[in-house]
Design a protein around this motif. Structure first.
Motif, PDB file in Angstrom:
ATOM      1  N   SER A  28      10.941 -18.894 -13.874  1.00  0.00           N
ATOM      2  CA  SER A  28      10.435 -20.251 -14.046  1.00  0.00           C
ATOM      3  C   SER A  28      11.240 -21.028 -15.069  1.00  0.00           C
ATOM      4  N   PHE A  29      11.967 -20.315 -15.928  1.00  0.00           N
ATOM      5  CA  PHE A  29      12.837 -20.956 -16.910  1.00  0.00           C
ATOM      6  C   PHE A  29      14.306 -20.880 -16.495  1.00  0.00           C
ATOM      7  N   GLY A  30      14.572 -20.429 -15.276  1.00  0.00           N
ATOM      8  CA  GLY A  30      15.939 -20.355 -14.795  1.00  0.00           C
ATOM      9  C   GLY A  30      16.744 -19.231 -15.404  1.00  0.00           C
ATOM     10  N   ILE A  31      16.081 -18.238 -15.980  1.00  0.00           N
ATOM     11  CA  ILE A  31      16.790 -17.158 -16.668  1.00  0.00           C
ATOM     12  C   ILE A  31      17.226 -16.086 -15.693  1.00  0.00           C
ATOM     13  N   VAL A  32      16.435 -15.824 -14.675  1.00  0.00           N
ATOM     14  CA  VAL A  32      16.816 -14.832 -13.680  1.00  0.00           C
ATOM     15  C   VAL A  32      16.564 -15.391 -12.287  1.00  0.00           C
ATOM     16  N   ALA A  33      17.202 -14.839 -11.327  1.00  0.00           N
ATOM     17  CA  ALA A  33      16.977 -15.219  -9.935  1.00  0.00           C
ATOM     18  C   ALA A  33      17.105 -13.952  -9.102  1.00  0.00           C
ATOM     19  N   MET A  34      16.052 -13.178  -9.073  1.00  0.00           N
ATOM     20  CA  MET A  34      16.096 -11.926  -8.352  1.00  0.00           C
ATOM     21  C   MET A  34      14.759 -11.653  -7.678  1.00  0.00           C
ATOM     22  N   THR A  35      14.788 -10.882  -6.621  1.00  0.00           N
ATOM     23  CA  THR A  35      13.587 -10.557  -5.862  1.00  0.00           C
ATOM     24  C   THR A  35      13.100  -9.165  -6.221  1.00  0.00           C
ATOM     25  N   HIS A  36      11.815  -9.045  -6.424  1.00  0.00           N
ATOM     26  CA  HIS A  36      11.220  -7.754  -6.776  1.00  0.00           C
ATOM     27  C   HIS A  36      10.751  -7.053  -5.510  1.00  0.00           C
ATOM     28  N   ALA A  37      11.369  -5.935  -5.189  1.00  0.00           N
ATOM     29  CA  ALA A  37      10.912  -5.150  -4.048  1.00  0.00           C
ATOM     30  C   ALA A  37       9.619  -4.440  -4.426  1.00  0.00           C
ATOM     31  N   ALA A  38       8.673  -4.449  -3.525  1.00  0.00           N
ATOM     32  CA  ALA A  38       7.369  -3.863  -3.814  1.00  0.00           C
ATOM     33  C   ALA A  38       6.976  -2.901  -2.708  1.00  0.00           C
ATOM     34  N   THR A  39       6.092  -1.978  -3.046  1.00  0.00           N
ATOM     35  CA  THR A  39       5.501  -1.095  -2.047  1.00  0.00           C
ATOM     36  C   THR A  39       4.313  -1.810  -1.434  1.00  0.00           C
ATOM     37  N   PRO A  40       4.309  -2.068  -0.134  1.00  0.00           N
ATOM     38  CA  PRO A  40       3.224  -2.817   0.496  1.00  0.00           C
ATOM     39  C   PRO A  40       1.857  -2.147   0.311  1.00  0.00           C
ATOM     40  N   VAL A  41       0.854  -2.973   0.124  1.00  0.00           N
ATOM     41  CA  VAL A  41      -0.526  -2.514  -0.030  1.00  0.00           C
ATOM     42  C   VAL A  41      -1.436  -3.487   0.705  1.00  0.00           C
ATOM     43  N   LEU A  42      -2.449  -2.961   1.375  1.00  0.00           N
ATOM     44  CA  LEU A  42      -3.461  -3.775   2.034  1.00  0.00           C
ATOM     45  C   LEU A  42      -4.836  -3.258   1.640  1.00  0.00           C
ATOM     46  N   VAL A  43      -5.717  -4.171   1.264  1.00  0.00           N
ATOM     47  CA  VAL A  43      -7.088  -3.833   0.876  1.00  0.00           C
ATOM     48  C   VAL A  43      -8.033  -4.727   1.677  1.00  0.00           C
ATOM     49  N   ILE A  44      -9.129  -4.162   2.179  1.00  0.00           N
ATOM     50  CA  ILE A  44     -10.078  -4.947   2.963  1.00  0.00           C
ATOM     51  C   ILE A  44     -11.512  -4.687   2.509  1.00  0.00           C
ATOM     52  N   HIS A  45     -12.407  -5.602   2.864  1.00  0.00           N
ATOM     53  CA  HIS A  45     -13.842  -5.343   2.685  1.00  0.00           C
ATOM     54  C   HIS A  45     -14.589  -5.853   3.905  1.00  0.00           C
ATOM     55  N   GLY A  46     -15.764  -5.270   4.111  1.00  0.00           N
ATOM     56  CA  GLY A  46     -16.627  -5.689   5.206  1.00  0.00           C
ATOM     57  C   GLY A  46     -17.992  -6.108   4.713  1.00  0.00           C
ATOM     58  N   GLY A  47     -18.068  -6.463   3.412  1.00  0.00           N
ATOM     59  CA  GLY A  47     -19.310  -6.960   2.841  1.00  0.00           C
ATOM     60  C   GLY A  47     -19.939  -6.005   1.851  1.00  0.00           C
ATOM     61  N   ALA A  48     -20.624  -6.584   0.866  1.00  0.00           N
ATOM     62  CA  ALA A  48     -21.374  -5.812  -0.132  1.00  0.00           C
ATOM     63  C   ALA A  48     -22.834  -6.197  -0.052  1.00  0.00           C
ATOM     64  N   GLY A  49     -23.711  -5.263  -0.404  1.00  0.00           N
ATOM     65  CA  GLY A  49     -25.135  -5.569  -0.411  1.00  0.00           C
ATOM     66  C   GLY A  49     -25.971  -4.335  -0.210  1.00  0.00           C
ATOM     67  N   VAL A  50     -27.036  -4.486   0.557  1.00  0.00           N
ATOM     68  CA  VAL A  50     -27.936  -3.376   0.831  1.00  0.00           C
ATOM     69  C   VAL A  50     -27.293  -2.513   1.915  1.00  0.00           C
ATOM     70  N   VAL A  51     -26.642  -1.462   1.499  1.00  0.00           N
ATOM     71  CA  VAL A  51     -25.970  -0.540   2.412  1.00  0.00           C
ATOM     72  C   VAL A  51     -26.767   0.753   2.405  1.00  0.00           C
ATOM     73  N   LYS A  52     -27.657   0.894   3.377  1.00  0.00           N
ATOM     74  CA  LYS A  52     -28.616   1.987   3.369  1.00  0.00           C
ATOM     75  C   LYS A  52     -28.042   3.265   3.969  1.00  0.00           C
ATOM     76  N   ARG A  53     -28.421   4.384   3.372  1.00  0.00           N
ATOM     77  CA  ARG A  53     -27.962   5.673   3.892  1.00  0.00           C
ATOM     78  C   ARG A  53     -28.681   6.068   5.171  1.00  0.00           C
ATOM     79  N   ASP A  54     -29.689   5.294   5.567  1.00  0.00           N
ATOM     80  CA  ASP A  54     -30.343   5.601   6.831  1.00  0.00           C
ATOM     81  C   ASP A  54     -29.668   4.885   8.007  1.00  0.00           C
ATOM     82  N   MET A  55     -28.496   4.314   7.766  1.00  0.00           N
ATOM     83  CA  MET A  55     -27.690   3.772   8.854  1.00  0.00           C
ATOM     84  C   MET A  55     -27.460   4.883   9.869  1.00  0.00           C
TER      85      MET A  55
END
Length: 345
Positions: free
Chosen positions: A11-38
């Motif tokens: 952002s200050f023009g000091i470097v111009a390089m790309t950081h290679a990263a290990t891809p990660v994906l995280v998901i959710h399907g909702g939080a709440g009353v998740v009963k064990r009698d499902m």
């Protein structure tokens, strides 16, 4: 941490390089009353759907695609599965309609798109992305959003597509309790949980977030929750991506997703601490509850929630999808169990 340093210096023009990263994906399907009698069949179906979402979303990352592709791919899988309160299988409003909301945000460019109160859009997350990429706006609602969907070639369906008998019966139970002026007999009827979301880190080190929901069972007056509100239920910048699920009014009042990311990017807090402070401290202190998934530019994951469960999953360097539902199942957050209370998407 290295990526954040590169971003700051660049952002200050000091470097111009790309950081290679290990891809990660995280998901959710909702939080709440998740009963064990499902039922065993229901649990198996949910875990299978989340596994599919992880594998298909991660395939995008492995192919070198941007984080936003992984996010929209994973969410589309869950929108198409009636086990979640998003897309097909969304809950009904008080008037017996389905009103769907969604949002996406690209952390690298800070571009965002969202839609709210749509009735015929098969995959609201794809329309939200189209708003981001093909309009000069951030949020479109109702009929206008659907007119834009037609122009963009987004698939529209008859409203009956979204109906499931399970959701319809949940509404009938709630309407009966409304008529009798009785408090809801159970949280499941009053506030159904199942909002879906995803956050991703791609090989270029860029982050993205997305969320999609059918809202709150028996909701009235065109109510819109936090999911399509940029900064409340969905937010991403160069250092952090968040998708929330919970009592939307409290996520809006705390601007929860944005606050988590500001703690990470401005205060340099570890993402697990930042997410826990907002989700497990600030929101409950006001009377709300729910959960969130969060991911930073170094691939660190947070999955805080203050209910008795959250449908959640992640996939990273090992390429193996991991899915958890209950409190005693391990996840990258390593958070302690918390008591359940009522909530709404």
């Amino acid at each position: 941490m290295i990526h954040r340093l590169f971003v700051a210096l660049a952002s200050f023009g000091i470097v111009a390089m790309t950081h290679a990263a290990t891809p990660v994906l995280v998901i959710h399907g909702g939080a709440g009353v998740v009963k064990r009698d499902m039922t065993a069949a229901k649990e198996k179906a949910v875990r299978a759907a989340m596994t599919k979402a992880l594998l298909e979303g991660y395939a995008q990352l492995k192919a070198g695609k941007p984080a936003i592709d992984a996010v929209t791919t994973a969410i589309t899988v869950m929108e198409d599965d009636s086990n979640f309160n998003a897309g097909k299988g969304s809950v009904f409003t008080h008037d017996g309609k389905n009103e769907l909301d969604a949002a996406v945000m690209d952390g690298d460019s800070l571009r965002a798109g969202s839609v709210a109160g749509v009735h015929r859009v098969k995959n609201p997350i794809l329309l939200a992305r189209a708003v981001m990429e093909h309009s000069s706006h951030v949020m479109l609602v109702g009929d206008g959003a659907e007119e834009f969907a037609k122009e963009q070639g987004i698939t529209l369906v008859d409203p009956s597509y979204f109906r499931t008998e399970e959701r319809w019966q949940q509404l009938q139970k709630a309407l009966k309790e409304d008529a009798q002026k009785q408090p809801p007999a159970d949280v499941e009827t009053a506030k159904h949980f199942g909002t879906v979301g995803a956050v991703a880190l791609d090989g270029e080190g860029h982050l993205a977030a997305g969320t999609s929901t059918g809202g709150m069972n028996d909701k009235r007056w065109g109510r819109v929750g936090d999911s399509p509100i940029i900064g409340a239920g969905t937010y991403a910048n160069a250092q952090c991506a968040v998708s929330g699920t919970g009592w939307g009014e409290f996520y809006m009042r705390t601007v929860a997703a944005h606050e988590i990311c500001m703690k990470v990017s401005m205060l340099n807090e570890p993402i697990q601490r930042a997410a826990a402070e907002v989700i497990n401290q600030e929101i409950p202190s006001m009377g709300g509850n729910g959960g969130a998934i969060a991911l930073d530019a170094d691939g660190n994951i947070a999955m805080p929630y203050n209910t008795d469960g959250m449908f959640r999953g992640w996939i990273g360097a090992d390429g193996v999808p991991h899915v958890a539902i209950y409190d005693d199942e391990p996840d990258p957050s390593n958070h302690p169990p918390a008591p359940a209370t009522s909530a709404a998407e």
